[in-house]
Design a protein around this motif. Structure first.
Motif, short mmCIF file in Angstrom:
data_model
loop_
_atom_site.label_atom_id
_atom_site.label_comp_id
_atom_site.label_asym_id
_atom_site.label_seq_id
_atom_site.Cartn_x
_atom_site.Cartn_y
_atom_site.Cartn_z
N SER A 121 0.81 -1.21 0.00
CA SER A 121 0.00 0.00 0.00
C SER A 121 0.85 1.27 0.00
O SER A 121 0.59 2.21 -0.76
CB SER A 121 -0.94 0.01 1.21
OG SER A 121 -1.78 -1.11 1.21
N SER A 122 1.86 1.31 0.85
CA SER A 122 2.68 2.52 0.97
C SER A 122 3.44 2.79 -0.32
O SER A 122 3.57 3.95 -0.74
CB SER A 122 3.64 2.39 2.15
OG SER A 122 4.48 1.25 1.99
N LYS A 123 3.93 1.74 -0.97
CA LYS A 123 4.66 1.91 -2.23
C LYS A 123 3.74 2.43 -3.32
O LYS A 123 4.11 3.33 -4.09
CB LYS A 123 5.28 0.58 -2.66
CG LYS A 123 6.04 0.65 -3.98
CD LYS A 123 6.59 -0.72 -4.36
CE LYS A 123 7.30 -0.64 -5.71
NZ LYS A 123 7.83 -1.98 -6.11
N LEU A 124 2.53 1.88 -3.40
CA LEU A 124 1.57 2.31 -4.42
C LEU A 124 1.16 3.75 -4.21
O LEU A 124 1.11 4.54 -5.16
CB LEU A 124 0.35 1.39 -4.39
CG LEU A 124 -0.75 1.68 -5.42
CD1 LEU A 124 -0.19 1.62 -6.84
CD2 LEU A 124 -1.90 0.70 -5.27
N LEU A 125 0.88 4.13 -2.97
CA LEU A 125 0.49 5.50 -2.69
C LEU A 125 1.63 6.48 -2.96
O LEU A 125 1.40 7.59 -3.45
CB LEU A 125 0.03 5.62 -1.24
CG LEU A 125 -1.37 5.05 -0.93
CD1 LEU A 125 -1.61 5.01 0.57
CD2 LEU A 125 -2.44 5.89 -1.63
N VAL A 136 0.72 12.49 -9.26
CA VAL A 136 1.14 12.08 -10.59
C VAL A 136 1.71 13.28 -11.35
O VAL A 136 1.09 14.35 -11.40
CB VAL A 136 -0.04 11.48 -11.38
CG1 VAL A 136 0.37 11.18 -12.82
CG2 VAL A 136 -0.52 10.21 -10.71
N ASP A 137 2.88 13.11 -11.92
CA ASP A 137 3.48 14.12 -12.78
C ASP A 137 2.81 14.02 -14.15
O ASP A 137 3.18 13.18 -14.97
CB ASP A 137 4.99 13.87 -12.90
CG ASP A 137 5.70 14.94 -13.73
OD1 ASP A 137 5.02 15.67 -14.47
OD2 ASP A 137 6.94 15.02 -13.64
N ALA A 145 3.34 0.99 -11.10
CA ALA A 145 3.00 0.60 -9.73
C ALA A 145 1.59 0.01 -9.68
O ALA A 145 1.34 -0.97 -8.97
CB ALA A 145 3.10 1.82 -8.81
N ILE A 146 0.68 0.59 -10.45
CA ILE A 146 -0.69 0.08 -10.51
C ILE A 146 -0.71 -1.31 -11.14
O ILE A 146 -1.38 -2.23 -10.66
CB ILE A 146 -1.59 1.04 -11.31
CG1 ILE A 146 -1.77 2.36 -10.55
CG2 ILE A 146 -2.94 0.41 -11.61
CD1 ILE A 146 -2.47 3.43 -11.35
N VAL A 163 -7.92 -1.98 -8.17
CA VAL A 163 -6.83 -1.24 -7.54
C VAL A 163 -7.06 0.27 -7.66
O VAL A 163 -6.81 1.02 -6.71
CB VAL A 163 -5.47 -1.63 -8.17
CG1 VAL A 163 -4.36 -0.69 -7.70
CG2 VAL A 163 -5.12 -3.07 -7.80
N LEU A 164 -7.53 0.72 -8.81
CA LEU A 164 -7.81 2.14 -8.99
C LEU A 164 -8.92 2.61 -8.05
O LEU A 164 -8.88 3.74 -7.53
CB LEU A 164 -8.20 2.41 -10.45
CG LEU A 164 -7.07 2.33 -11.48
CD1 LEU A 164 -7.62 2.51 -12.89
CD2 LEU A 164 -5.99 3.37 -11.20
#
Length: 465
Positions: free
Chosen positions: A206-210, A216-217, A230-231, A267-268
């Motif tokens: 979770s932390s990595k995905l967030l 988002v650039d 990551a998604i 996931v989204l």
């Protein structure tokens, strides 16, 4: 810098059913559609002549001494937004438990982005990406109470119908589900084995995905794919949570891809539940915009006539360019596209023609620019290219619906040097000296971008044709 300006007239739908947009040049941006009364036959009017006369007799006296245009309302039109600002009560099913109040502001934005007759013209770039983002966020926000990130098929039908009813009551197109190809199955888990919050969180980092997706650039994400990767990684992990064989060992590649894609949607939704509505919208629009700009949305008719007149050694340049102009005119009747989509469309058509023995760069020969692939506005038929970054339409009680439009981009359409030439904007080996800047329209610092205003009263005209 002087900005090109237009008054857009929506011409009568022709026999093929295509929407055509015409316009007349002025000195400031002010674009409005034609209006006809309900008891008159649209087919009996020359809309172009009608609007030209209306502009000459009515609009120019309304240009103030300082050059700033005042709102122009056609004489035949009723008060512009009265029928649309007063929302009608939507007919809801009463069988959908989603928390619509949590995304009420987002629903209003979506209704404007998908406003009645403009929805098909803005579908690929503005309307449909926003609609899909809204549905995703709605499910994500509702999961904070229910713990579920998907609906069963029965409730999905009721909820999608309610979404349509709410949006339609606020002015959105009544055929939105067809225009955007959204189905009730888009609200279910599909083939994904996990549909609840706890199941997703036990499968992913979770932390990595967030960290990868909370901000988002939007300028570089489509090339760097930090959030997208990551998604996809998280979706793959969720897809393997069914107790069966690891998904990578599946022999059915199509089923594997569908399973991961369905888990990607889940996931989204989870991401949308961990972010506020505004941040979630920026995330989803930014990620989806990579797909929007990654492919040409136009349908290309048969190129046989162009190949005949322009193939091998061109005998008559005028005949070749006339054939090319006639062909491009068909593309200009389809929809508004972004500047990067136009670049891809130009390359796609060039590759098709090259495969039919058209070796000469007929874009250069015939003066074909990127904006020639979009809907046309202005007295000279200037193409309106939308910015490559995510954008929304806006609603104003006076001027109506407007959206950012690039009217001055004269970048030559790309003619690949070979059938295998790459066309992606991420390929740094390709040199486009005046490549459309993705950020200029967003920060408002480039005067080549302007607001294209469409008086909502003119929608009544479109409804009759």
């Amino acid at each position: 810098m002087e900005r090109k300006v237009c008054v857009v007239a929506a011409r009568i739908i022709n026999a093929s059913g295509a929407n055509v947009v015409q316009g007349f040049g002025l000195q400031k941006i002010l674009c409005t559609l034609a209006y006809a009364t309900a008891n008159e036959s649209p087919q009996s009017h020359d809309i172009g002549s009608m609007i030209t006369k209306e502009v000459e007799n009515t609009l120019f006296p309304y240009i103030a001494p300082n050059g700033s245009p005042r709102p122009f309302i056609p004489l035949l039109a009723p008060s512009p937004l009265v029928p649309f600002l007063t929302n009608t009560a939507p007919k809801l099913s009463g069988k959908c438990g989603l928390n619509f109040s949590a995304v009420s502001g987002l629903m209003r934005t979506t209704a404007v982005d998908c406003f009645t007759s403009f929805a098909p013209l803005l579908a690929n770039v503005i309307c449909c990406p926003q609609l899909h983002a809204t549905v995703t966020i709605l499910l994500g926000q509702s999961s904070m109470q229910t713990g579920m990130l998907a609906l069963d098929s029965t409730h999905a039908k009721y909820c999608l119908s309610d979404v349509q009813q709410i949006l339609e009551s606020q002015g959105a197109n009544y055929e939105l589900r067809r225009i955007c190809s959204i189905h009730s199955s888009n609200l279910t888990e599909g083939l994904c084995p996990v549909s609840d919050v706890n199941g997703v969180e036990s499968a992913i980092d979770s932390s990595k995905l967030l960290a990868s997706c909370s901000k988002v650039d939007q300028v570089n994400e489509c090339c760097s794919k930090v959030c997208q990767n990551a998604i996809l990684d998280a979706a793959g992990k969720v897809a393997m949570r069914d107790g069966g064989l690891p998904i990578m060992e599946s022999t059915n590649m199509a089923a594997k891809a569908s399973k991961v894609d369905d888990c990607r949607r889940v996931v989204l939704r989870w991401l949308s539940s961990r972010l506020d509505v505004t941040s979630a919208t920026q995330l989803l629009r930014g990620v989806s915009n990579c797909n929007v700009n990654g492919a040409c949305p136009l349908l290309f008719p048969d190129t046989a006539n162009v190949a005949k007149e322009c193939g091998t050694k061109i005998k008559n340049h005028t005949t070749c360019c006339n054939a090319m102009d006639n062909y491009v005119a068909h593309l200009q009747k389809q929809s508004f596209i972004t500047n990067l989509q136009a670049m891809d469309c130009g390359a796609k058509l060039a590759l098709q023609l090259q495969s039919e023995n058209v070796s000469t760069d007929i874009y250069r020969l015939c003066g074909i620019n990127l904006k020639d692939f979009s809907l046309q506005v202005g007295s000279q038929g200037t193409g309106c290219l939308l910015p490559s970054l995510p954008s929304d339409a806006t609603l104003d009680p006076t001027t109506g619906i407007s959206f950012t439009c690039d009217l001055n981009d004269n970048i030559a359409a790309p003619w690949p040097s070979s059938l295998r030439s790459p066309t992606t904007s991420c390929n740094r080996s390709i040199s486009y000296p005046e490549l459309p800047a993705a950020t200029s329209a967003q920060i408002g610092g480039n005067e080549q971008y302007a607001k294209l205003h469409l008086l909502t009263a003119a929608l009544l005209f479109l409804l009759y044709i």
